[in-house]
Design a protein around this motif. Structure first.
Motif, PDB file in Angstrom:
ATOM      1  N   SER A  29       9.053  13.263  24.208  1.00  0.00           N
ATOM      2  CA  SER A  29       9.467  14.762  24.050  1.00  0.00           C
ATOM      3  C   SER A  29       9.050  15.212  22.692  1.00  0.00           C
ATOM      4  O   SER A  29       8.600  16.649  22.851  1.00  0.00           O
ATOM      5  N   SER A  30       9.128  14.575  21.563  1.00  0.00           N
ATOM      6  CA  SER A  30       8.679  14.950  20.427  1.00  0.00           C
ATOM      7  C   SER A  30       7.285  15.227  20.233  1.00  0.00           C
ATOM      8  O   SER A  30       6.829  16.345  19.937  1.00  0.00           O
ATOM      9  N   LEU A  31       6.461  14.534  21.043  1.00  0.00           N
ATOM     10  CA  LEU A  31       5.035  14.541  21.031  1.00  0.00           C
ATOM     11  C   LEU A  31       4.625  15.715  21.973  1.00  0.00           C
ATOM     12  O   LEU A  31       3.674  16.298  21.662  1.00  0.00           O
ATOM     13  N   LYS A  32       5.373  16.119  23.022  1.00  0.00           N
ATOM     14  CA  LYS A  32       4.963  17.025  23.716  1.00  0.00           C
ATOM     15  C   LYS A  32       5.294  18.327  23.050  1.00  0.00           C
ATOM     16  O   LYS A  32       4.763  19.429  23.082  1.00  0.00           O
ATOM     17  N   GLU A  33       6.395  18.385  22.279  1.00  0.00           N
ATOM     18  CA  GLU A  33       6.892  19.770  21.570  1.00  0.00           C
ATOM     19  C   GLU A  33       5.922  19.966  20.536  1.00  0.00           C
ATOM     20  O   GLU A  33       5.488  20.917  20.353  1.00  0.00           O
ATOM     21  N   GLN A  34       5.340  18.774  19.880  1.00  0.00           N
ATOM     22  CA  GLN A  34       4.464  19.268  18.682  1.00  0.00           C
ATOM     23  C   GLN A  34       3.084  19.851  19.380  1.00  0.00           C
ATOM     24  O   GLN A  34       2.327  20.451  19.011  1.00  0.00           O
ATOM     25  N   THR A  35       2.486  18.912  20.537  1.00  0.00           N
ATOM     26  CA  THR A  35       1.384  19.751  21.216  1.00  0.00           C
ATOM     27  C   THR A  35       1.500  20.846  21.528  1.00  0.00           C
ATOM     28  O   THR A  35       0.419  21.750  21.595  1.00  0.00           O
ATOM     29  N   LEU A  39      -0.725  24.102  20.683  1.00  0.00           N
ATOM     30  CA  LEU A  39      -1.502  24.852  21.601  1.00  0.00           C
ATOM     31  C   LEU A  39      -1.244  26.356  21.766  1.00  0.00           C
ATOM     32  O   LEU A  39      -1.890  27.381  22.054  1.00  0.00           O
ATOM     33  N   ARG A  40       0.144  26.520  21.571  1.00  0.00           N
ATOM     34  CA  ARG A  40       0.803  27.902  21.540  1.00  0.00           C
ATOM     35  C   ARG A  40       0.204  28.781  20.361  1.00  0.00           C
ATOM     36  O   ARG A  40      -0.194  29.929  20.647  1.00  0.00           O
ATOM     37  N   SER A  41       0.086  28.447  19.072  1.00  0.00           N
ATOM     38  CA  SER A  41      -0.467  28.941  18.013  1.00  0.00           C
ATOM     39  C   SER A  41      -2.028  29.099  18.260  1.00  0.00           C
ATOM     40  O   SER A  41      -2.543  30.234  17.948  1.00  0.00           O
ATOM     41  N   TRP A  42      -2.779  28.389  19.122  1.00  0.00           N
ATOM     42  CA  TRP A  42      -4.388  28.404  19.180  1.00  0.00           C
ATOM     43  C   TRP A  42      -4.384  29.482  20.430  1.00  0.00           C
ATOM     44  O   TRP A  42      -5.608  30.405  20.437  1.00  0.00           O
ATOM     45  N   LEU A  43      -3.913  29.220  21.671  1.00  0.00           N
ATOM     46  CA  LEU A  43      -4.061  29.817  22.806  1.00  0.00           C
ATOM     47  C   LEU A  43      -3.031  30.741  23.294  1.00  0.00           C
ATOM     48  O   LEU A  43      -3.349  31.421  24.428  1.00  0.00           O
ATOM     49  N   GLY A  44      -1.919  30.898  22.768  1.00  0.00           N
ATOM     50  CA  GLY A  44      -0.926  31.607  23.231  1.00  0.00           C
ATOM     51  C   GLY A  44       0.022  31.316  24.058  1.00  0.00           C
ATOM     52  O   GLY A  44      -0.273  30.189  24.683  1.00  0.00           O
ATOM     53  N   THR A  45       1.087  31.914  24.256  1.00  0.00           N
ATOM     54  CA  THR A  45       2.372  31.426  25.445  1.00  0.00           C
ATOM     55  C   THR A  45       2.015  31.684  26.696  1.00  0.00           C
ATOM     56  O   THR A  45       2.270  30.584  27.397  1.00  0.00           O
ATOM     57  N   ARG A  46       0.929  32.470  26.975  1.00  0.00           N
ATOM     58  CA  ARG A  46       0.575  32.812  28.427  1.00  0.00           C
ATOM     59  C   ARG A  46      -0.026  31.534  28.865  1.00  0.00           C
ATOM     60  O   ARG A  46       0.289  31.217  29.872  1.00  0.00           O
ATOM     61  N   TRP A  47      -1.164  31.147  28.199  1.00  0.00           N
ATOM     62  CA  TRP A  47      -1.722  30.092  28.573  1.00  0.00           C
ATOM     63  C   TRP A  47      -0.907  28.819  28.803  1.00  0.00           C
ATOM     64  O   TRP A  47      -1.130  27.928  29.566  1.00  0.00           O
ATOM     65  N   LEU A  48      -0.102  28.715  27.874  1.00  0.00           N
ATOM     66  CA  LEU A  48       0.678  27.521  27.868  1.00  0.00           C
ATOM     67  C   LEU A  48       1.587  27.424  28.939  1.00  0.00           C
ATOM     68  O   LEU A  48       2.014  26.318  29.452  1.00  0.00           O
TER      69      LEU A  48
END
Length: 324
Positions: A29-35, A39-48
């Motif tokens: 769960s921690s690894l997923k949150e960090q990933t 990705l949110r900072s790079w590609l945005g929430t829509r992509w995520l």
């Protein structure tokens, strides 16, 4: 000649296995949150939001592939000093067994979550089987967990099918008694029995009662929101937020604003917080926050809460806004 006694390792106790599993879930769960944060900072929430299931799958495959796949301890197993051991071959699980231990708990659930809605449109028999699979997985997992609490072996179904148990590197202490989880097993068994009785009763209903349950929902029973006797969904039409690319605000046909004539400073304040682009097909939640229609619908299908204030989100209560 004196006989040589080879050292043997005791079987892992229930408490060790449970703590190891909880530790692994925490690290995944921690690894997923960090990933997701990266990705949110790079590609945005829509992509995520569009690829969240693939991210979860890759995180699990990466975590267990680098540990179980390489025949070494997971962080949870290292924390409790236990090792995986094949009770069939009396050795470390083989490469195929380790691959199955990684894929069986992750791949079927991903396929059903990602393509389940598409697969159910196949032949009726296949669709019926696919609809029943999540329930079958859930019940089989509960049955296995009840057996584990009662007998102390095979925490998950995949390990039971493959005969993979856990050994402990800690010597047994004859002066202490390990904790018992039998009560949890009994409670799970009672719950499963209740579900079985409820299922039998539902299948034994008279045909008249079943026909009442299958009556079509009338317009008075729906929870659709109406504006001037028109359903809100008719304002914006069908939505496929995961398949529709973001469109420029100038092409937004569902606004009375002349977007091209708005100053750049004002347009900068019209961004959707999910896709980070200028809002199109603007709509408001019950809590008063504005988003793109496709963005908030895609979000709401995964999480029934506003992404800004975390209040409950009801997709049937979204209101189209044509002048903001």
């Amino acid at each position: 000649m004196p006989s040589t006694i080879l050292p043997s390792f005791p079987r892992a106790q229930q408490a060790q296995i449970i703590r190891a599993n909880q530790r692994d879930l925490y690290h995944v769960s921690s690894l997923k949150e960090q990933t997701e944060a990266v990705l949110r900072s790079w590609l945005g929430t829509r992509w995520l939001t569009q690829w969240d299931k693939e991210i979860e799958l890759l995180v699990k495959l990466g975590y267990y592939g680098l540990t179980t796949g390489r025949a070494i301890q997971t962080l949870g197993e290292e924390y409790t000093d236990i090792w995986q051991h094949s009770s069939l071959a009396e050795r470390v699980p083989s490469y195929r067994a380790r691959a199955a231990l990684i894929l069986l708990p992750t791949l079927p659930s991903y396929v059903l979550a990602r393509w389940g809605s598409v697969l159910v449109n196949l032949e009726p028999r296949i669709a019926t089987i696919l609809r029943a699979l999540p329930t079958v997985f859930e019940i089989s997992s509960e049955i296995n967990l009840a057996i584990f609490y009662l007998r102390g072996t095979y925490y998950d179904v995949a390990k039971r099918l493959l005969g993979v148990r856990h050994l402990s590197s800690l010597p047994e202490n004859p002066h202490t008694r390990p904790p018992s989880y039998s009560l949890l097993g009994i409670l799970l068994a009672i719950r499963l029995l209740y579900r079985l009785i409820s299922f039998v009763r539902s299948t034994a209903k008279p045909s008249s009662e079943k026909s009442k349950d299958k009556l079509p929902i009338t317009s008075s029973q729906t929870t659709e929101t109406y504006i001037d006797d028109r359903p809100v969904s008719s304002f914006l039409g069908p939505v496929d937020p995961e398949g529709e690319p973001a469109k420029p605000a100038e092409e937004d046909e569902r606004t009375i604003l002349d977007v091209a004539s708005i100053s750049s400073a004002t347009r900068a304040r019209r961004n959707c917080t999910l896709c980070l682009e200028e809002r199109t097909d603007s709509c408001a939640t019950e809590c008063g926050h504005l988003f793109c229609w496709s963005c908030i619908v895609g979000w709401g299908r995964e999480k029934a809460e506003c992404p800004l204030c975390r209040q409950s989100l009801n997709l049937t209560r979204l209101l189209p806004i044509h002048n903001l």
